[in-house]
Design a protein around this motif. Structure first.
Motif, PDB file in Angstrom:
ATOM      1  N   PHE A  83      80.843  20.571 -36.737  1.00  0.00           N
ATOM      2  CA  PHE A  83      79.913  19.534 -36.268  1.00  0.00           C
ATOM      3  C   PHE A  83      80.529  18.801 -35.069  1.00  0.00           C
ATOM      4  N   ILE A  84      81.805  18.431 -35.215  1.00  0.00           N
ATOM      5  CA  ILE A  84      82.488  17.693 -34.134  1.00  0.00           C
ATOM      6  C   ILE A  84      82.581  18.566 -32.883  1.00  0.00           C
ATOM      7  N   ASP A  85      82.925  19.840 -33.108  1.00  0.00           N
ATOM      8  CA  ASP A  85      83.049  20.779 -31.993  1.00  0.00           C
ATOM      9  C   ASP A  85      81.695  20.951 -31.286  1.00  0.00           C
ATOM     10  N   GLN A  86      80.635  21.068 -32.105  1.00  0.00           N
ATOM     11  CA  GLN A  86      79.283  21.224 -31.560  1.00  0.00           C
ATOM     12  C   GLN A  86      78.910  20.021 -30.687  1.00  0.00           C
ATOM     13  N   LEU A  87      79.160  18.831 -31.233  1.00  0.00           N
ATOM     14  CA  LEU A  87      78.779  17.603 -30.542  1.00  0.00           C
ATOM     15  C   LEU A  87      79.511  17.445 -29.209  1.00  0.00           C
ATOM     16  N   PHE A  88      80.833  17.648 -29.245  1.00  0.00           N
ATOM     17  CA  PHE A  88      81.632  17.342 -28.054  1.00  0.00           C
ATOM     18  C   PHE A  88      81.755  18.514 -27.083  1.00  0.00           C
ATOM     19  N   ASN A  89      81.838  19.743 -27.624  1.00  0.00           N
ATOM     20  CA  ASN A  89      82.145  20.861 -26.727  1.00  0.00           C
ATOM     21  C   ASN A  89      80.977  21.794 -26.448  1.00  0.00           C
ATOM     22  N   VAL A  90      80.118  22.040 -27.459  1.00  0.00           N
ATOM     23  CA  VAL A  90      79.017  22.982 -27.248  1.00  0.00           C
ATOM     24  C   VAL A  90      77.825  22.252 -26.608  1.00  0.00           C
ATOM     25  N   ASP A  91      77.339  21.201 -27.309  1.00  0.00           N
ATOM     26  CA  ASP A  91      76.174  20.471 -26.786  1.00  0.00           C
ATOM     27  C   ASP A  91      76.569  19.473 -25.699  1.00  0.00           C
ATOM     28  N   LYS A  92      77.801  19.040 -25.735  1.00  0.00           N
ATOM     29  CA  LYS A  92      78.288  17.985 -24.834  1.00  0.00           C
ATOM     30  C   LYS A  92      77.390  16.749 -24.894  1.00  0.00           C
ATOM     31  N   THR A  93      77.092  16.333 -26.128  1.00  0.00           N
ATOM     32  CA  THR A  93      76.241  15.161 -26.311  1.00  0.00           C
ATOM     33  C   THR A  93      77.054  13.951 -26.782  1.00  0.00           C
ATOM     34  N   GLY A  94      78.379  14.108 -26.820  1.00  0.00           N
ATOM     35  CA  GLY A  94      79.227  12.982 -27.205  1.00  0.00           C
ATOM     36  C   GLY A  94      79.621  12.181 -25.976  1.00  0.00           C
ATOM     37  N   PRO A  95      80.399  11.117 -26.173  1.00  0.00           N
ATOM     38  CA  PRO A  95      80.876  10.333 -25.035  1.00  0.00           C
ATOM     39  C   PRO A  95      81.896  11.128 -24.218  1.00  0.00           C
ATOM     40  N   THR A  96      82.170  10.684 -22.997  1.00  0.00           N
ATOM     41  CA  THR A  96      83.194  11.371 -22.205  1.00  0.00           C
ATOM     42  C   THR A  96      84.534  11.162 -22.891  1.00  0.00           C
ATOM     43  N   MET A  97      85.468  12.070 -22.619  1.00  0.00           N
ATOM     44  CA  MET A  97      86.774  11.978 -23.270  1.00  0.00           C
ATOM     45  C   MET A  97      87.490  10.692 -22.901  1.00  0.00           C
ATOM     46  N   GLN A  98      87.240  10.225 -21.689  1.00  0.00           N
ATOM     47  CA  GLN A  98      87.926   8.999 -21.269  1.00  0.00           C
ATOM     48  C   GLN A  98      87.514   7.822 -22.162  1.00  0.00           C
ATOM     49  N   VAL A  99      86.253   7.808 -22.585  1.00  0.00           N
ATOM     50  CA  VAL A  99      85.795   6.768 -23.507  1.00  0.00           C
ATOM     51  C   VAL A  99      86.258   7.106 -24.918  1.00  0.00           C
ATOM     52  N   ALA A 100      86.064   8.378 -25.321  1.00  0.00           N
ATOM     53  CA  ALA A 100      86.333   8.771 -26.699  1.00  0.00           C
ATOM     54  C   ALA A 100      87.798   8.589 -27.084  1.00  0.00           C
ATOM     55  N   LEU A 101      88.705   8.870 -26.157  1.00  0.00           N
ATOM     56  CA  LEU A 101      90.124   8.824 -26.503  1.00  0.00           C
ATOM     57  C   LEU A 101      90.730   7.436 -26.311  1.00  0.00           C
ATOM     58  N   ASN A 102      89.925   6.522 -25.790  1.00  0.00           N
ATOM     59  CA  ASN A 102      90.400   5.160 -25.600  1.00  0.00           C
ATOM     60  C   ASN A 102      90.512   4.469 -26.961  1.00  0.00           C
ATOM     61  N   GLY A 103      91.602   3.719 -27.147  1.00  0.00           N
ATOM     62  CA  GLY A 103      91.794   3.005 -28.404  1.00  0.00           C
ATOM     63  C   GLY A 103      90.694   1.991 -28.673  1.00  0.00           C
ATOM     64  N   GLN A 104      89.982   1.584 -27.626  1.00  0.00           N
ATOM     65  CA  GLN A 104      88.913   0.593 -27.767  1.00  0.00           C
ATOM     66  C   GLN A 104      87.537   1.271 -27.766  1.00  0.00           C
ATOM     67  N   ALA A 105      87.477   2.564 -28.118  1.00  0.00           N
ATOM     68  CA  ALA A 105      86.225   3.313 -28.035  1.00  0.00           C
ATOM     69  C   ALA A 105      85.080   2.593 -28.753  1.00  0.00           C
ATOM     70  N   GLY A 106      85.371   2.037 -29.920  1.00  0.00           N
ATOM     71  CA  GLY A 106      84.342   1.335 -30.694  1.00  0.00           C
ATOM     72  C   GLY A 106      83.812   0.119 -29.950  1.00  0.00           C
ATOM     73  N   SER A 107      84.721  -0.682 -29.397  1.00  0.00           N
ATOM     74  CA  SER A 107      84.294  -1.884 -28.670  1.00  0.00           C
ATOM     75  C   SER A 107      83.526  -1.514 -27.413  1.00  0.00           C
ATOM     76  N   ILE A 108      83.967  -0.463 -26.727  1.00  0.00           N
ATOM     77  CA  ILE A 108      83.270  -0.037 -25.506  1.00  0.00           C
ATOM     78  C   ILE A 108      81.832   0.321 -25.857  1.00  0.00           C
ATOM     79  N   ALA A 109      81.672   1.059 -26.966  1.00  0.00           N
ATOM     80  CA  ALA A 109      80.335   1.478 -27.376  1.00  0.00           C
ATOM     81  C   ALA A 109      79.446   0.274 -27.686  1.00  0.00           C
ATOM     82  N   PHE A 110      79.966  -0.673 -28.464  1.00  0.00           N
ATOM     83  CA  PHE A 110      79.100  -1.752 -28.955  1.00  0.00           C
ATOM     84  C   PHE A 110      79.005  -2.937 -28.006  1.00  0.00           C
ATOM     85  N   GLN A 111      80.064  -3.170 -27.228  1.00  0.00           N
ATOM     86  CA  GLN A 111      80.024  -4.340 -26.348  1.00  0.00           C
ATOM     87  C   GLN A 111      79.541  -4.002 -24.946  1.00  0.00           C
ATOM     88  N   GLN A 112      79.684  -2.727 -24.557  1.00  0.00           N
ATOM     89  CA  GLN A 112      79.262  -2.374 -23.196  1.00  0.00           C
ATOM     90  C   GLN A 112      78.092  -1.382 -23.181  1.00  0.00           C
TER      91      GLN A 112
END
Lengths: 460, 288
Positions: free
Chosen positions: A256-285
């Motif tokens: 599922f994770i592979d599908q979301l991020f690599n096959v469909d590419k419907t996840g966030p960019t890696m720069q956002v995803a790998l950031n320690g503040q990924a949750g805050s970026i999503a909800f605050q920005q």
């Protein structure tokens, strides 16, 4: 002359030694501050998210003053620790190791409480809770498992509880032609919705899931376990007392994770995803800016958008929704959530255990315990919180509370932290395309075997 | 004579004691802990046990460890040996005998990277390489679409960051070494008809060989210990793409809470440092 020289060197040596010993011992004189005023000082330590931290604000909103007025012999000192989730654990453990630095009350994530109890850092509270009438009837029974050590003793009082689901932007989903309210019935429907958003709304991130190991436990609980516990498999076999490190459900979760991020590419960019503040970026920005359509996250996250939150949204209930996360193929019970939360514990090395318990009782009474979760947007561990005015009226609380019926809890085991750390690193590798789901299962198995031993794992 | 030496010993006592307390004892403890199951939390934290070579056996079977050693070597070779040492030398050479103002301007620019604390360098570099960062804006002027540098080229990014941070040190070492070369030797070679390249390879480099080796040793040891820069820029990721030994060690000790294992890794790092130093020292003795 010669004797003089000897004397001089002796004096020099003694002086240096003296200097050295003074320098070494001067660090120890700061314990027991506050004793001069004839008061017992109770230090309370918890994780703070910074200057806007809601828990700090809640403590300072008159709660401490009230307690100190009623208990003039006790002084409460709040000592928030500003750290990421992972760093917080190591920081408080290092503090709890020594009586000089141990706080008197500490906030513990229920995922680490068993581990810390097994290490001997925490004080068992069985005697205290036996004499506390609230404990028996007023606390939700299945949350007590989260604060019980391997030895069956109680090591903390649950303070917050939570559930997880899909947060979504109603306007964006409607624009993409998806049904609102959104209620996906299976994983495929979630992925399909993400693909639709990607097609219809360029520039919008369809679905955020926490996959960066710098986000710590969130990766395991909010992403992997939300998927895995919706399959027919689990992470830990309670009967055999072994970790299930390879199972069809685990492989499907990784896929599922592979599908979301690599096959469909419907996840966030890696720069956002790998950031320690990924949750805050999503909800605050991203959410407030309308650049994110869906995110799997905790029930507390929506409070970010409330009037006093970090990124207020007007008429939030009309714009944002909270949907249950479906099981893999829609099998019973249809939806799944992981529940966890934080607890208050007393470190074994605390110098003021009696006063600490007094404050903890006060902190966890019906009014204060409910006040805190209301301030933070969490769910209460007390079943009588529903009687407090405003508790269930809060936006999203009813939905989040309803999910508790299908809630699963993390494995009750002191090896959990070790396994979770392995999962965090592997999930990040899958999302960033460095590991295939199949290799990931193999690597997880190898890593857990190496960390815990062959006899602690099983394959399904 | 006897009394004199006794006096000398007494004067030495404080420094020996200081060394013992703050240097030797921690090293011995580190070595001891590497053979235990020491953990930050869990039942192992209570029952400290001697487990022999278990940590080392685990380490050498751990694919992550092998990856980390490899990443460390790549980081070391490109950011220290090739990057800082070579670039520092070239800069020093270019600045040689240029006018003072030129030297000062270039010197200040390069040294700015060196005097900036590692954590600040890391944040600057994140700002430089990030999606909306300066680098993407610059390439945007030329019509090139933005690249996720820290994700697509994480190792290259941290290597560049470390070179930017460290090159000034090498440059200064070489500057002083090059200034020491008597002018008449090179002038004589020029009169004899030697090309610039020949002067460089037969006269200049052999005469500063000592400084080169010393500098290589210092830069290598410094780079082996680089943690803040990598941890802040990439956290060792994505995946394990920039997980050098110090980052791996930190993850084992403070994320997985396995102190014994982390200590064992730190010992390996220490051994690599010692071997590299011995290698450089030996080559210095033989060739200089």
């Amino acid at each position: 002359m010669k004797i003089n020289k000897f004397k001089v060197s002796m004096t020099a040596a003694m002086a240096s030694l003296l200097l050295l010993t003074t320098a070494c011992s001067s660090g120890n004189s700061n314990s027991g501050s506050g004793a001069a005023e004839g008061k017992q000082e109770v230090t309370i330590t918890f994780r703070s998210s910074g200057s806007e931290d809601t828990l700090t604000k809640y403590f300072e909103s008159g709660l401490i003053e009230k307690f100190e007025t009623d208990n003039p012999d006790i002084k409460i000192k709040i000592a928030p620790v500003l750290a990421s989730e992972g760093d917080y654990t190591s920081k408080i453990v290092l503090q709890m190791k020594s009586p000089d630095t141990a706080p008197d009350i500490v906030a513990e994530d229920t995922s680490i409480i068993k581990s810390d109890a097994a290490a001997g850092y925490l004080e068992p509270l069985d005697t205290q809770v036996a004499g506390w009438s609230d404990w028996k009837d007023k606390f939700i029974e299945n949350l007590k498992a989260g604060v019980t050590g391997e030895d069956g003793k109680i090591y903390g009082i649950p303070a917050t509880s939570d559930t997880r689901g899909i947060w979504y932007n109603k306007e964006l989903l409607a624009q993409a032609g998806l049904p609102v309210p959104f209620k996906p019935a299976s994983w495929d429907e979630v992925l399909e919705a993400a693909r639709t958003i990607k097609d219809k709304l360029p520039g919008v991130t369809p679905l955020n899931m926490i996959v960066g190991k710098s986000s710590g436990e969130g990766v395991t609980m909010q992403t992997l376990e939300m998927l895995l516990y919706g399959t027919n498999d689990t992470l830990y076999n309670d009967e055999t007392k072994k970790w299930v490190v390879s199972s069809p459900g685990l492989l499907d979760s990784f896929k599922f994770i592979d599908q979301l991020f690599n096959v469909d590419k419907t996840g966030p960019t890696m720069q956002v995803a790998l950031n320690g503040q990924a949750g805050s970026i999503a909800f605050q920005q991203l959410f407030p800016q309308g650049k994110l359509a869906m995110a799997v996250d905790g029930s507390w996250a929506g409070s970010t958008w409330f009037e006093n939150g970090a990124a207020p949204i007007e008429n939030v209930a009309d714009k944002m929704g909270f949907a249950p996360f479906p099981t893999q193929n829609g099998q019973e019970p249809g939806a799944i959530t992981m529940s966890g939360g934080w607890a208050w514990s007393i470190p074994a090395q605390s110098q003021n255990k009696e006063a600490a318990w007094k404050f903890m009782e006060f902190l966890m009474n019906q009014e204060n315990a409910t006040g805190r979760v209301m301030a933070e947007g969490n769910l209460s561990p007390r079943n009588d919180s529903v009687d407090v005015a405003g508790y269930t009226d809060r936006t999203y609380t009813a939905e989040a509370q309803a999910l508790l019926e299908v809630a699963k809890f993390r494995p009750a085991n002191d090896e959990y932290a070790t396994v979770s750390a392995q999962i965090q690193s592997i999930v990040e590798s899958i999302a960033s395309g460095k590991l295939t789901p199949e290799d990931a299962v193999k690597q997880l198995k190898d890593n857990v075997v190496r960390a815990l031993g062959e006899d602690k794992v099983e394959v399904k | 004579m006897k009394r004199k030496s006794r006096g000398a010993f007494l004067f030495l006592t404080p420094s020996v004691l200081l060394l013992l307390i703050f240097f030797i004892v921690p090293i011995i403890l580190t070595i001891c802990f590497a053979f235990t199951n020491m953990a930050l939390t869990g039942s192992a934290a209570r029952n400290l046990q001697f487990i022999g070579f278990q940590n080392f056996t685990n380490m050498f079977q751990d694919p992550d460890f092998r990856i980390s050693v490899w990443r460390t070597l790549v980081f070391l070779i490109f950011s220290a040996v090739i990057g800082q040492v070579v670039l520092g030398f070239i800069l020093a050479l270019l600045m040689k005998e240029k006018n003072v103002t030129f030297r000062r301007i270039i010197g200040i620019i390069v040294i700015a990277g060196w005097v900036t604390p590692e954590i600040v360098v890391a944040f600057c570099m994140v700002a430089f390489f990030s999606d909306n960062g300066s680098l993407n804006q610059i390439i945007g002027w030329f019509g090139i679409s933005p690249v996720s540098w820290l994700f697509s080229f994480p190792m290259v990014s941290v290597i560049i960051a470390n070179i930017w941070h460290g090159t000034a040190f090498s440059m200064m070492v070489y500057q002083s070494a090059l200034d020491e070369i008597p002018k008449d030797i090179e002038e004589a070679a020029t009169i004899d008809g030697a090309s610039n390249f020949k002067i460089l390879s037969y006269i200049t480099i052999p005469m500063v060989k000592g400084s080169i080796v010393t500098n290589m040793m210092l830069v290598t040891l410094q780079t082996l210990g680089v943690f803040t820069l990598i941890y802040t820029m990439t956290g060792g990721g994505p995946g394990t793409a920039t997980q050098t030994l110090p980052v791996f060690m930190y993850n084992q000790a403070f994320v997985n809470y396995q102190f014994g294992y982390g200590t064992a890794i730190s010992l390996v790092l220490l051994v690599i440092g010692i071997v590299a130093s011995l290698f450089y020292m030996k080559s210095m003795k033989v060739k200089v």
